[in-house]
Design a protein around this motif. Structure first.
Motif, PDB file in Angstrom:
ATOM      1  N   ARG A   1      37.316  28.301  49.731  1.00  0.00           N
ATOM      2  CA  ARG A   1      38.508  27.716  49.107  1.00  0.00           C
ATOM      3  C   ARG A   1      39.653  28.735  49.090  1.00  0.00           C
ATOM      4  O   ARG A   1      40.807  28.400  49.375  1.00  0.00           O
ATOM      5  N   PHE A   2      39.326  29.978  48.769  1.00  0.00           N
ATOM      6  CA  PHE A   2      40.310  31.057  48.761  1.00  0.00           C
ATOM      7  C   PHE A   2      40.974  31.186  50.137  1.00  0.00           C
ATOM      8  O   PHE A   2      42.203  31.273  50.248  1.00  0.00           O
ATOM      9  N   CYS A   3      40.171  31.181  51.182  1.00  0.00           N
ATOM     10  CA  CYS A   3      40.702  31.307  52.555  1.00  0.00           C
ATOM     11  C   CYS A   3      41.603  30.137  52.920  1.00  0.00           C
ATOM     12  O   CYS A   3      42.621  30.310  53.607  1.00  0.00           O
ATOM     13  N   ASN A   4      41.239  28.963  52.468  1.00  0.00           N
ATOM     14  CA  ASN A   4      41.997  27.760  52.806  1.00  0.00           C
ATOM     15  C   ASN A   4      43.296  27.629  52.014  1.00  0.00           C
ATOM     16  O   ASN A   4      44.275  27.056  52.499  1.00  0.00           O
ATOM     17  N   GLU A   5      43.318  28.169  50.797  1.00  0.00           N
ATOM     18  CA  GLU A   5      44.440  27.884  49.897  1.00  0.00           C
ATOM     19  C   GLU A   5      45.379  29.062  49.639  1.00  0.00           C
ATOM     20  O   GLU A   5      46.559  28.848  49.347  1.00  0.00           O
ATOM     21  N   ILE A   6      44.884  30.278  49.725  1.00  0.00           N
ATOM     22  CA  ILE A   6      45.675  31.425  49.281  1.00  0.00           C
ATOM     23  C   ILE A   6      46.398  32.111  50.440  1.00  0.00           C
ATOM     24  O   ILE A   6      45.808  32.383  51.489  1.00  0.00           O
ATOM     25  N   LYS A   7      47.678  32.412  50.221  1.00  0.00           N
ATOM     26  CA  LYS A   7      48.474  33.118  51.226  1.00  0.00           C
ATOM     27  C   LYS A   7      47.975  34.558  51.316  1.00  0.00           C
ATOM     28  O   LYS A   7      47.931  35.268  50.315  1.00  0.00           O
ATOM     29  N   PHE A   8      47.634  34.943  52.519  1.00  0.00           N
ATOM     30  CA  PHE A   8      47.080  36.280  52.716  1.00  0.00           C
ATOM     31  C   PHE A   8      47.994  37.042  53.672  1.00  0.00           C
ATOM     32  O   PHE A   8      48.386  36.497  54.708  1.00  0.00           O
ATOM     33  N   SER A   9      48.448  38.210  53.328  1.00  0.00           N
ATOM     34  CA  SER A   9      47.825  39.054  52.319  1.00  0.00           C
ATOM     35  C   SER A   9      48.686  39.294  51.077  1.00  0.00           C
ATOM     36  O   SER A   9      48.354  40.140  50.249  1.00  0.00           O
ATOM     37  N   ASP A  10      49.797  38.559  50.907  1.00  0.00           N
ATOM     38  CA  ASP A  10      50.623  38.834  49.722  1.00  0.00           C
ATOM     39  C   ASP A  10      50.048  38.190  48.453  1.00  0.00           C
ATOM     40  O   ASP A  10      50.401  38.581  47.341  1.00  0.00           O
ATOM     41  N   LEU A  11      49.147  37.187  48.610  1.00  0.00           N
ATOM     42  CA  LEU A  11      48.437  36.576  47.478  1.00  0.00           C
ATOM     43  C   LEU A  11      49.388  35.993  46.432  1.00  0.00           C
ATOM     44  O   LEU A  11      49.033  35.850  45.259  1.00  0.00           O
ATOM     45  N   SER A  12      50.577  35.625  46.866  1.00  0.00           N
ATOM     46  CA  SER A  12      51.622  35.192  45.933  1.00  0.00           C
ATOM     47  C   SER A  12      51.272  33.908  45.178  1.00  0.00           C
ATOM     48  O   SER A  12      51.786  33.674  44.079  1.00  0.00           O
ATOM     49  N   ASN A  13      50.404  33.081  45.749  1.00  0.00           N
ATOM     50  CA  ASN A  13      50.051  31.832  45.074  1.00  0.00           C
ATOM     51  C   ASN A  13      48.674  31.887  44.409  1.00  0.00           C
ATOM     52  O   ASN A  13      48.117  30.850  44.038  1.00  0.00           O
TER      53      ASN A  13
ATOM     54  N   ASP B   1      38.740  37.175  41.395  1.00  0.00           N
ATOM     55  CA  ASP B   1      39.759  37.842  40.570  1.00  0.00           C
ATOM     56  C   ASP B   1      39.718  39.348  40.827  1.00  0.00           C
ATOM     57  O   ASP B   1      40.755  39.999  41.009  1.00  0.00           O
ATOM     58  N   ASN B   2      38.511  39.880  40.855  1.00  0.00           N
ATOM     59  CA  ASN B   2      38.338  41.313  41.089  1.00  0.00           C
ATOM     60  C   ASN B   2      38.760  41.710  42.507  1.00  0.00           C
ATOM     61  O   ASN B   2      39.319  42.787  42.722  1.00  0.00           O
ATOM     62  N   PHE B   3      38.454  40.838  43.452  1.00  0.00           N
ATOM     63  CA  PHE B   3      38.841  41.078  44.844  1.00  0.00           C
ATOM     64  C   PHE B   3      40.361  41.143  44.975  1.00  0.00           C
ATOM     65  O   PHE B   3      40.915  42.055  45.619  1.00  0.00           O
ATOM     66  N   VAL B   4      41.050  40.201  44.345  1.00  0.00           N
ATOM     67  CA  VAL B   4      42.512  40.171  44.392  1.00  0.00           C
ATOM     68  C   VAL B   4      43.102  41.410  43.715  1.00  0.00           C
ATOM     69  O   VAL B   4      44.056  42.024  44.225  1.00  0.00           O
ATOM     70  N   GLU B   5      42.529  41.784  42.597  1.00  0.00           N
ATOM     71  CA  GLU B   5      42.985  42.992  41.900  1.00  0.00           C
ATOM     72  C   GLU B   5      42.792  44.228  42.777  1.00  0.00           C
ATOM     73  O   GLU B   5      43.664  45.111  42.843  1.00  0.00           O
ATOM     74  N   TRP B   6      41.668  44.266  43.478  1.00  0.00           N
ATOM     75  CA  TRP B   6      41.365  45.381  44.388  1.00  0.00           C
ATOM     76  C   TRP B   6      42.391  45.465  45.510  1.00  0.00           C
ATOM     77  O   TRP B   6      42.869  46.553  45.864  1.00  0.00           O
ATOM     78  N   ILE B   7      42.761  44.321  46.060  1.00  0.00           N
ATOM     79  CA  ILE B   7      43.752  44.284  47.141  1.00  0.00           C
ATOM     80  C   ILE B   7      45.114  44.757  46.628  1.00  0.00           C
ATOM     81  O   ILE B   7      45.797  45.562  47.270  1.00  0.00           O
ATOM     82  N   ARG B   8      45.506  44.267  45.466  1.00  0.00           N
ATOM     83  CA  ARG B   8      46.821  44.619  44.905  1.00  0.00           C
ATOM     84  C   ARG B   8      46.901  46.110  44.591  1.00  0.00           C
ATOM     85  O   ARG B   8      47.957  46.735  44.800  1.00  0.00           O
ATOM     86  N   GLU B   9      45.818  46.660  44.124  1.00  0.00           N
ATOM     87  CA  GLU B   9      45.794  48.104  43.846  1.00  0.00           C
ATOM     88  C   GLU B   9      45.903  48.906  45.141  1.00  0.00           C
ATOM     89  O   GLU B   9      46.561  49.950  45.176  1.00  0.00           O
ATOM     90  N   LYS B  10      45.279  48.390  46.204  1.00  0.00           N
ATOM     91  CA  LYS B  10      45.360  49.078  47.505  1.00  0.00           C
ATOM     92  C   LYS B  10      46.793  49.047  48.044  1.00  0.00           C
ATOM     93  O   LYS B  10      47.228  49.982  48.737  1.00  0.00           O
ATOM     94  N   ASN B  11      47.503  47.958  47.751  1.00  0.00           N
ATOM     95  CA  ASN B  11      48.833  47.774  48.310  1.00  0.00           C
ATOM     96  C   ASN B  11      49.942  48.439  47.502  1.00  0.00           C
ATOM     97  O   ASN B  11      51.110  48.418  47.925  1.00  0.00           O
TER      98      ASN B  11
END
Length: 224
Positions: free
Chosen positions: A189-201, A213-223
């Motif tokens: 569902r995440f792959c189908n619905e979420i804009k990658f890689s800015d995760l804005s939605n 949630d943790n995965f998204v937080e991990w990505i944002r911290e990396k960026n």
């Protein structure tokens, strides 16, 4: 009236002959399907086991670890990983309309993958691939290492960037040792619905599994 009766009798005879021919054709097809099954089945157990599947893979020119073998298992609705029963084999091959190794090879090369890639079928296949890895009785989770391999196999060609990033996260974190079905389906569902890689939605309030949630937080911290 007599002429009409003769026509009716003739039509019935033609219909009966056609039905009989069709029935014989179906019987012959099933015989060929069964013969093909027994050419790979273990003579003692009466099922196609991992060794038989390896022989099958060799004959159709597909690697044992190729996603198309998993697709074939999905088409058969095979319950046990690495094993095909006669009933499962019949179900799959009849559905694919194949009764020879050449026809099966052709189906694996084009038709089956095209069928799986449709939206509805792919969701079913993705769910099945997780269930297929539940090899123990009452097992409900799959270990992280196997999940990473399965994600790459099943979803890698469709969402390569998302899968590569999620696999990297899974291998680097220590909070999760296994994944369950809800988490597995949540990532699709995440792959189908979420804009990658800015995760804005991405909205944490929309009942995503905590691991995402943790995965998204991990990505944002990396960026940052």
């Amino acid at each position: 009236m007599r002429k009409s009766s003769r026509k009716t009798s003739s039509s019935i005879a033609t219909c009966t002959a056609s039905t009989s021919a069709s029935s014989k054709a179906v019987t012959k097809e099933l015989e060929r399907i069964d013969q093909l099954f027994y050419s790979y089945a273990n003579k003692s157990s009466g099922v196609i086991d991992p060794e038989g599947i390896e022989s099958l893979c060799s004959d159709v020119g597909v690697d044992y670890t190729d996603v198309r073998i998993l697709m074939l298992a999905w088409k058969m609705n095979a319950e046990r990983q690495g094993y095909f029963t006669l009933e499962e084999w019949r179900k799959g091959l009849k559905s694919l309309k194949v009764d020879t190794i050449t026809k099966l090879k052709n189906a694996l090369s084009a038709d089956l993958e095209k069928e799986v890639r449709t939206a509805t079928n792919f969701t079913e296949f993705y769910s099945y691939s997780f269930q297929y890895c539940l090899t123990e009785e009452k097992q409900k989770v799959v270990d992280i290492e196997s999940v990473c391999e399965l994600l790459t196999l099943v979803l890698g060609s469709k969402f390569q960037v998302q899968v590569d990033s999620f696999v990297e996260y899974l291998k680097s974190q220590n909070d999760y040792k296994v994944l369950n079905m809800d988490q597995w389906m949540g990532f699709l569902r995440f792959c189908n619905e979420i804009k990658f890689s800015d995760l804005s939605n991405y909205d944490e309030d929309l009942a995503w599994p905590f691991i995402l949630d943790n995965f998204v937080e991990w990505i944002r911290e990396k960026n940052t």
